[in-house]
Design a protein around this motif. Structure first.
Motif, PDB file in Angstrom:
ATOM      1  N   ILE A   1     -10.561  -5.776   0.384  1.00 60.70           N
ATOM      2  CA  ILE A   1     -10.776  -4.569   1.896  1.00 60.70           C
ATOM      3  C   ILE A   1     -11.509  -3.546   2.213  1.00 60.70           C
ATOM      4  CG2 ILE A   1      -9.709  -2.247   1.745  1.00 60.70           C
ATOM      5  CD1 ILE A   1      -8.356  -4.241   0.578  1.00 60.70           C
ATOM      6  N   ASP A   2     -11.687  -3.821   3.933  1.00 64.71           N
ATOM      7  CA  ASP A   2     -13.010  -3.162   4.549  1.00 64.71           C
ATOM      8  C   ASP A   2     -13.099  -2.461   4.965  1.00 64.71           C
ATOM      9  OD1 ASP A   2     -15.039  -4.044   6.461  1.00 64.71           O
ATOM     10  OD2 ASP A   2     -14.321  -4.105   7.682  1.00 64.71           O
ATOM     11  N   GLN A   3     -11.534  -1.340   5.227  1.00 64.02           N
ATOM     12  CA  GLN A   3     -11.573  -0.034   5.382  1.00 64.02           C
ATOM     13  C   GLN A   3     -10.153   0.609   5.277  1.00 64.02           C
ATOM     14  OE1 GLN A   3     -13.116   1.182   9.383  1.00 64.02           O
ATOM     15  NE2 GLN A   3     -12.030  -0.078  10.801  1.00 64.02           N
ATOM     16  N   ILE A   4     -10.045   1.988   5.418  1.00 60.36           N
ATOM     17  CA  ILE A   4      -8.480   1.948   5.777  1.00 60.36           C
ATOM     18  C   ILE A   4      -8.589   3.228   7.368  1.00 60.36           C
ATOM     19  CG2 ILE A   4      -7.169   4.005   4.646  1.00 60.36           C
ATOM     20  CD1 ILE A   4      -8.324   3.334   1.800  1.00 60.36           C
ATOM     21  N   LYS A   5      -8.055   2.963   7.628  1.00 63.18           N
ATOM     22  CA  LYS A   5      -7.416   3.604   9.063  1.00 63.18           C
ATOM     23  C   LYS A   5      -6.686   4.629   9.527  1.00 63.18           C
ATOM     24  CE  LYS A   5      -8.027   1.129  12.337  1.00 63.18           C
ATOM     25  NZ  LYS A   5      -8.088  -0.461  13.653  1.00 63.18           N
ATOM     26  N   TYR A   6      -6.668   5.312   9.074  1.00 59.98           N
ATOM     27  CA  TYR A   6      -6.171   7.523   9.608  1.00 59.98           C
ATOM     28  C   TYR A   6      -5.538   7.275  11.357  1.00 59.98           C
ATOM     29  CZ  TYR A   6      -7.664   7.517   4.859  1.00 59.98           C
ATOM     30  OH  TYR A   6      -7.665   7.524   3.304  1.00 59.98           O
ATOM     31  N   PHE A   7      -4.417   7.487  11.770  1.00 53.18           N
ATOM     32  CA  PHE A   7      -4.358   7.659  12.587  1.00 53.18           C
ATOM     33  C   PHE A   7      -4.012   9.027  13.329  1.00 53.18           C
ATOM     34  CE2 PHE A   7      -4.061   3.199  12.186  1.00 53.18           C
ATOM     35  CZ  PHE A   7      -4.546   2.343  13.361  1.00 53.18           C
TER      36      PHE A   7
ATOM     37  N   PRO B   1       0.146  -2.217   6.584  1.00 53.12           N
ATOM     38  CA  PRO B   1       0.851  -0.665   6.680  1.00 53.12           C
ATOM     39  C   PRO B   1       0.516   0.442   5.360  1.00 53.12           C
ATOM     40  CG  PRO B   1       2.585  -1.645   6.828  1.00 53.12           C
ATOM     41  CD  PRO B   1       1.318  -2.682   7.066  1.00 53.12           C
ATOM     42  N   VAL B   2       0.594   1.395   5.321  1.00 52.26           N
ATOM     43  CA  VAL B   2       1.005   2.697   3.834  1.00 52.26           C
ATOM     44  C   VAL B   2       1.902   2.773   4.241  1.00 52.26           C
ATOM     45  CG1 VAL B   2      -0.494   4.311   2.686  1.00 52.26           C
ATOM     46  CG2 VAL B   2      -2.015   2.574   3.267  1.00 52.26           C
ATOM     47  N   LYS B   3       2.458   3.166   3.334  1.00 55.33           N
ATOM     48  CA  LYS B   3       3.753   4.341   3.387  1.00 55.33           C
ATOM     49  C   LYS B   3       3.366   5.284   2.807  1.00 55.33           C
ATOM     50  CE  LYS B   3       7.126   1.756   0.831  1.00 55.33           C
ATOM     51  NZ  LYS B   3       7.907   0.959  -0.828  1.00 55.33           N
ATOM     52  N   TRP B   4       3.281   6.574   4.387  1.00 51.63           N
ATOM     53  CA  TRP B   4       3.013   7.799   4.691  1.00 51.63           C
ATOM     54  C   TRP B   4       3.697   8.826   5.061  1.00 51.63           C
ATOM     55  CZ3 TRP B   4      -2.008   9.271   3.691  1.00 51.63           C
ATOM     56  CH2 TRP B   4      -2.649  10.297   4.257  1.00 51.63           C
ATOM     57  N   VAL B   5       4.059   9.488   4.275  1.00 53.78           N
ATOM     58  CA  VAL B   5       5.206  10.515   4.478  1.00 53.78           C
ATOM     59  C   VAL B   5       5.141  11.684   5.650  1.00 53.78           C
ATOM     60  CG1 VAL B   5       5.357  11.049   1.838  1.00 53.78           C
ATOM     61  CG2 VAL B   5       4.173  12.367   3.328  1.00 53.78           C
ATOM     62  N   ALA B   6       6.350  12.128   6.403  1.00 53.84           N
ATOM     63  CA  ALA B   6       6.128  12.251   7.426  1.00 53.84           C
ATOM     64  C   ALA B   6       5.405  13.593   7.702  1.00 53.84           C
ATOM     65  CB  ALA B   6       8.006  13.182   7.914  1.00 53.84           C
ATOM     66  N   ILE B   7       4.638  14.221   8.753  1.00 52.74           N
ATOM     67  CA  ILE B   7       3.861  15.271   9.000  1.00 52.74           C
ATOM     68  C   ILE B   7       4.703  16.771   8.363  1.00 52.74           C
ATOM     69  CG2 ILE B   7       2.279  17.308  10.618  1.00 52.74           C
ATOM     70  CD1 ILE B   7       1.376  14.317  12.451  1.00 52.74           C
ATOM     71  N   SER B   8       5.513  16.730   8.128  1.00 52.75           N
ATOM     72  CA  SER B   8       6.453  18.120   8.345  1.00 52.75           C
ATOM     73  C   SER B   8       6.336  18.155   6.242  1.00 52.75           C
ATOM     74  CB  SER B   8       7.830  17.381   8.360  1.00 52.75           C
ATOM     75  OG  SER B   8       8.173  17.017   8.623  1.00 52.75           O
ATOM     76  N   LYS B   9       6.787  17.377   5.660  1.00 51.27           N
ATOM     77  CA  LYS B   9       6.656  17.007   4.848  1.00 51.27           C
ATOM     78  C   LYS B   9       5.014  17.014   3.746  1.00 51.27           C
ATOM     79  CE  LYS B   9       8.173  14.159   0.612  1.00 51.27           C
ATOM     80  NZ  LYS B   9       9.085  13.414  -0.151  1.00 51.27           N
TER      81      LYS B   9
ATOM     82  N   CYS C   1       1.262  -1.004   0.067  1.00 52.84           N
ATOM     83  CA  CYS C   1      -0.117  -0.399  -0.082  1.00 52.84           C
ATOM     84  C   CYS C   1       0.942   1.282  -0.274  1.00 52.84           C
ATOM     85  CB  CYS C   1      -0.696  -0.067   1.551  1.00 52.84           C
ATOM     86  SG  CYS C   1      -1.941  -1.486   1.331  1.00 52.84           S
ATOM     87  N   ASP C   2       0.617   2.479  -0.978  1.00 52.67           N
ATOM     88  CA  ASP C   2       1.637   3.566  -1.123  1.00 52.67           C
ATOM     89  C   ASP C   2       0.198   4.653  -1.032  1.00 52.67           C
ATOM     90  OD1 ASP C   2       3.556   5.271  -1.183  1.00 52.67           O
ATOM     91  OD2 ASP C   2       3.924   4.539  -3.448  1.00 52.67           O
ATOM     92  N   SER C   3       0.952   6.119  -0.951  1.00 51.59           N
ATOM     93  CA  SER C   3       0.245   7.084  -0.844  1.00 51.59           C
ATOM     94  C   SER C   3       0.624   7.951  -2.087  1.00 51.59           C
ATOM     95  CB  SER C   3       0.392   7.544   0.789  1.00 51.59           C
ATOM     96  OG  SER C   3       1.560   8.003   1.172  1.00 51.59           O
ATOM     97  N   SER C   4       0.316   8.593  -2.063  1.00 48.64           N
ATOM     98  CA  SER C   4       0.225   9.793  -3.365  1.00 48.64           C
ATOM     99  C   SER C   4      -0.504  10.879  -2.572  1.00 48.64           C
ATOM    100  CB  SER C   4       0.340   9.513  -4.517  1.00 48.64           C
ATOM    101  OG  SER C   4      -1.069   9.014  -4.743  1.00 48.64           O
ATOM    102  N   PHE C   5       0.022  12.520  -2.854  1.00 50.36           N
ATOM    103  CA  PHE C   5      -0.772  13.128  -2.730  1.00 50.36           C
ATOM    104  C   PHE C   5      -0.449  14.770  -4.425  1.00 50.36           C
ATOM    105  CE2 PHE C   5       0.960  11.677   0.602  1.00 50.36           C
ATOM    106  CZ  PHE C   5       0.164  11.419   1.467  1.00 50.36           C
ATOM    107  N   GLY C   6      -1.850  15.389  -4.287  1.00 56.11           N
ATOM    108  CA  GLY C   6      -1.807  16.415  -5.074  1.00 56.11           C
ATOM    109  C   GLY C   6      -2.838  17.433  -4.708  1.00 56.11           C
ATOM    110  N   PHE C   7      -2.690  18.163  -5.995  1.00 59.39           N
ATOM    111  CA  PHE C   7      -4.268  19.208  -6.122  1.00 59.39           C
ATOM    112  C   PHE C   7      -5.088  18.811  -7.587  1.00 59.39           C
ATOM    113  CE2 PHE C   7      -2.826  20.243  -2.411  1.00 59.39           C
ATOM    114  CZ  PHE C   7      -3.603  20.287  -1.430  1.00 59.39           C
ATOM    115  N   GLU C   8      -5.941  18.831  -7.766  1.00 58.09           N
ATOM    116  CA  GLU C   8      -6.377  18.777  -9.424  1.00 58.09           C
ATOM    117  C   GLU C   8      -7.208  20.784  -9.338  1.00 58.09           C
ATOM    118  OE1 GLU C   8     -10.919  17.915 -11.967  1.00 58.09           O
ATOM    119  OE2 GLU C   8      -9.484  16.422 -10.716  1.00 58.09           O
TER     120      GLU C   8
END
Length: 238
Positions: free
Chosen positions: A70-76, A144-152, A42-49
């Motif tokens: 897949i049942d759900q995605i959990k955000y901590f 686990p999802v590859k998630w970037v640090a909060i600072s990034k 699992c990976d993540s990506s970020f952007g804006f249209e």
């Protein structure tokens, strides 16, 4: 070398070969068993249209041979209460400071298949508060999802209005808003005559990777193009 010694040597050789073959067979069975199990990457990506339209998403790939639902995605998210930060694992186990997102439609992945799920958080939770994300399958197993640090995240995943501009006269109106959308910059313009072309404001957007070019364009819109449009010298912002 006597016949007895030859037989003993042969027995040692065949015994060694048998042992190696047994170990190799055991390893192959173990490897096969591992491949037959479900496995997700699992990976993540970020952007804006565009402003207010983020394209943040979770990409889920099945690399095992067994289908996975897949049942759900959990955000901590980081607890806002200081005492809860010290015991955040306990708080999470109690279901606190965790947001669960269910897919809009059922997701079942076979070997080699993938699915993309847009990140969806309530207005009360900022994406910059999320420090860990997992995908939960139908058995309750968390991947686990590859998630970037909060600072990034603060640099690549949030929207910020940098400047707003608006002018009008009795016949025309023009406005511009400068945004930072992640690592890019965007100028949103609106211009119209009164009551307007078919009553709907016209507009145009401009994307920039370089902040200097963004600033030059915005200054051009404010000091030159807006004046020309209001005076009737031009019919649009370009």
């Amino acid at each position: 070398m006597t016949q007895t010694e030859i037989l003993a040597l042969w027995g040692a050789v065949t015994g060694t070969i048998g042992t190696i073959a047994g170990v190799l067979g055991l390893w192959l069975r173990f490897r096969q068993h591992g491949m037959d199990r479900p496995k997700l990457m699992c990976d993540s990506s970020f952007g804006f249209e565009s402003p207010n339209r983020p394209t943040h998403k979770i990409t889920i790939r099945s690399v095992g041979r067994r289908p996975v639902a897949i049942d759900q995605i959990k955000y901590f998210n980081i607890p806002r209460i200081w005492s809860h930060r010290l015991t955040k694992r306990f708080q999470h186990k109690k279901g606190r400071w965790v947001w669960g997102q269910s897919p809009k439609k059922a997701i079942k992945l076979g070997e080699g298949e993938k699915a993309e799920v847009s990140v969806s958080l309530p207005d009360s939770i900022s994406i910059t508060e999320i420090y860990k994300v997992v995908v939960v399958d139908q058995t309750g197993k968390e991947w686990p999802v590859k998630w970037v640090a909060i600072s990034k995240l603060k640099k690549i995943a949030i929207e910020e209005i940098l400047e707003e501009f608006s002018e009008e006269n009795d016949k025309r109106v023009v406005s511009a808003i400068g945004h930072r959308l992640g690592i890019r910059y965007f100028i949103e313009t609106k211009f119209n005559t009164k009551p307007g072309r078919t009553g709907v404001p016209c507009g145009r957007g401009f994307w920039f990777l370089d902040i200097k070019k963004y600033q030059e364009k915005l200054q051009n819109v404010k000091s030159i193009q807006a004046t020309e449009f209001l005076s009737g010298e031009s019919e649009e912002i370009q």
